[in-house]
Motif scaffolding. Structure first.
Motif, PDB file in Angstrom:
ATOM      1  N   GLN A 141       0.826  -1.204   0.000  1.00  0.00           N
ATOM      2  CA  GLN A 141       0.000   0.000   0.000  1.00  0.00           C
ATOM      3  C   GLN A 141       0.862   1.256   0.000  1.00  0.00           C
ATOM      4  O   GLN A 141       0.523   2.250  -0.655  1.00  0.00           O
ATOM      5  CB  GLN A 141      -0.934  -0.009   1.209  1.00  0.00           C
ATOM      6  N   ARG A 142       1.968   1.222   0.720  1.00  0.00           N
ATOM      7  CA  ARG A 142       2.876   2.370   0.745  1.00  0.00           C
ATOM      8  C   ARG A 142       3.457   2.626  -0.644  1.00  0.00           C
ATOM      9  O   ARG A 142       3.525   3.778  -1.104  1.00  0.00           O
ATOM     10  CB  ARG A 142       3.996   2.099   1.754  1.00  0.00           C
ATOM     11  N   ALA A 148       2.116   1.648  -3.558  1.00  0.00           N
ATOM     12  CA  ALA A 148       1.035   2.083  -4.435  1.00  0.00           C
ATOM     13  C   ALA A 148       0.731   3.555  -4.233  1.00  0.00           C
ATOM     14  O   ALA A 148       0.531   4.307  -5.204  1.00  0.00           O
ATOM     15  CB  ALA A 148      -0.214   1.238  -4.170  1.00  0.00           C
ATOM     16  N   ASP A 149       0.703   3.997  -2.989  1.00  0.00           N
ATOM     17  CA  ASP A 149       0.431   5.408  -2.702  1.00  0.00           C
ATOM     18  C   ASP A 149       1.532   6.299  -3.269  1.00  0.00           C
ATOM     19  O   ASP A 149       1.255   7.364  -3.844  1.00  0.00           O
ATOM     20  CB  ASP A 149       0.301   5.621  -1.193  1.00  0.00           C
ATOM     21  N   ALA A 150       2.785   5.867  -3.117  1.00  0.00           N
ATOM     22  CA  ALA A 150       3.908   6.662  -3.618  1.00  0.00           C
ATOM     23  C   ALA A 150       3.875   6.769  -5.141  1.00  0.00           C
ATOM     24  O   ALA A 150       4.268   7.790  -5.712  1.00  0.00           O
ATOM     25  CB  ALA A 150       5.232   6.049  -3.162  1.00  0.00           C
ATOM     26  N   GLY A 170       1.182   6.825  -6.846  1.00  0.00           N
ATOM     27  CA  GLY A 170      -0.067   7.473  -7.235  1.00  0.00           C
ATOM     28  C   GLY A 170      -1.088   6.515  -7.815  1.00  0.00           C
ATOM     29  O   GLY A 170      -1.940   6.918  -8.616  1.00  0.00           O
ATOM     30  N   THR A 173      -4.183   4.925  -7.380  1.00  0.00           N
ATOM     31  CA  THR A 173      -5.430   4.895  -6.630  1.00  0.00           C
ATOM     32  C   THR A 173      -6.264   3.664  -6.970  1.00  0.00           C
ATOM     33  O   THR A 173      -7.308   3.435  -6.359  1.00  0.00           O
ATOM     34  CB  THR A 173      -6.250   6.159  -6.918  1.00  0.00           C
ATOM     35  N   ARG A 177      -5.685  -1.834  -4.048  1.00  0.00           N
ATOM     36  CA  ARG A 177      -6.072  -2.085  -2.653  1.00  0.00           C
ATOM     37  C   ARG A 177      -5.299  -3.306  -2.169  1.00  0.00           C
ATOM     38  O   ARG A 177      -5.429  -4.403  -2.739  1.00  0.00           O
ATOM     39  CB  ARG A 177      -7.575  -2.328  -2.551  1.00  0.00           C
TER      40      ARG A 177
END
Length: 228
Positions: A113-114, A116-118, A120, A122, A125
């Motif tokens: 998740q970290r 994926a967030d970095a 971008g 969205t 999951r």
């Protein structure tokens, strides 16, 4: 054609998959994050790091090449994602498709998740769960990289599949053997494609039509969900 260098791997992504500069930048950031995180937790074997584009990025991205004409729209379920292969790479290349990345280790799902967030992403999951504990439901694509022998994997995962679901299963040298020993009770249209990153490895691709175990597995999962 076998990819023999890091430069060839990156050239192939651009030429064969049409990966643009933005997507290449996402993959480059993923590589940088993987190298840093591997110092904190053992995400991948250290011996593969000098060949990370070949062994992990391209090895994952090639799934879009062997199947690009047949992948149905909808959610992609990646089982036993680990360090993000193939699910996180595929998600970086298909940001319009929802991805569910499943792993039973908390440190791995936190990393997924970290990352994926970095990047971008969205559309990603990360789910902390054993496959056996996931709620049943259909997905458009199912992938698993060396997660379990084919018979066990199909038994565990048939409840996520419909006859339209496309399966993408990177395997080692035993891909053809695993397919040959899959019980006849599973009706399928699986076949083996040659890996671009390992002359001895294959990728099992295709669709699961039906099998006598599927109803039993789905029923047990449903009963378990009701009890909880």
């Amino acid at each position: 054609m076998m990819i023999a260098s890091e430069a060839e791997a990156q050239d192939w992504l651009r030429a064969e998959l049409g990966v643009d500069d933005a997507a290449m930048a996402r993959l480059g950031l993923l590589v940088d994050m993987l190298l840093a995180e591997n110092e904190r937790q053992n995400l991948v074997a250290r011996g593969t790091l000098p060949h990370v584009w070949q062994r992990h990025i391209l090895d994952s991205a090639q799934l879009l090449h062997v199947s690009r004409e047949t992948l149905p729209d909808g959610t992609w379920l990646d089982l036993g994602t680990g360090a993000g292969f193939p699910g996180l790479v595929a998600a970086a290349l298909q940001p319009e498709r929802p991805f569910v990345l499943v792993d039973s280790r908390r440190l791995r799902t936190e990393w997924l998740q970290r990352a994926a967030d970095a990047l971008g992403l969205t559309n990603v999951r990360a789910v902390l769960s054993r496959v056996e504990d996931l709620p049943s439901g259909p997905h458009a694509v199912i992938s698993a990289r060396a997660f379990a022998p084919l018979d066990k994997l199909v038994t565990l995962s048939a409840r996520f599949s419909t006859p339209d679901t496309f399966w993408l299963l990177p395997k080692g040298a035993g891909a053809q053997h695993e397919l040959q020993v899959l019980p006849e009770s599973w009706r399928h249209v699986f076949h083996v494609k040659q890996s671009l990153t390992d002359p001895d490895a294959g990728i099992i691709v295709g669709r699961l039509l039906e099998g006598k175990h599927a109803a039993t597995v789905a029923s047990r999962s449903s009963k378990k969900a009701k009890r909880s």
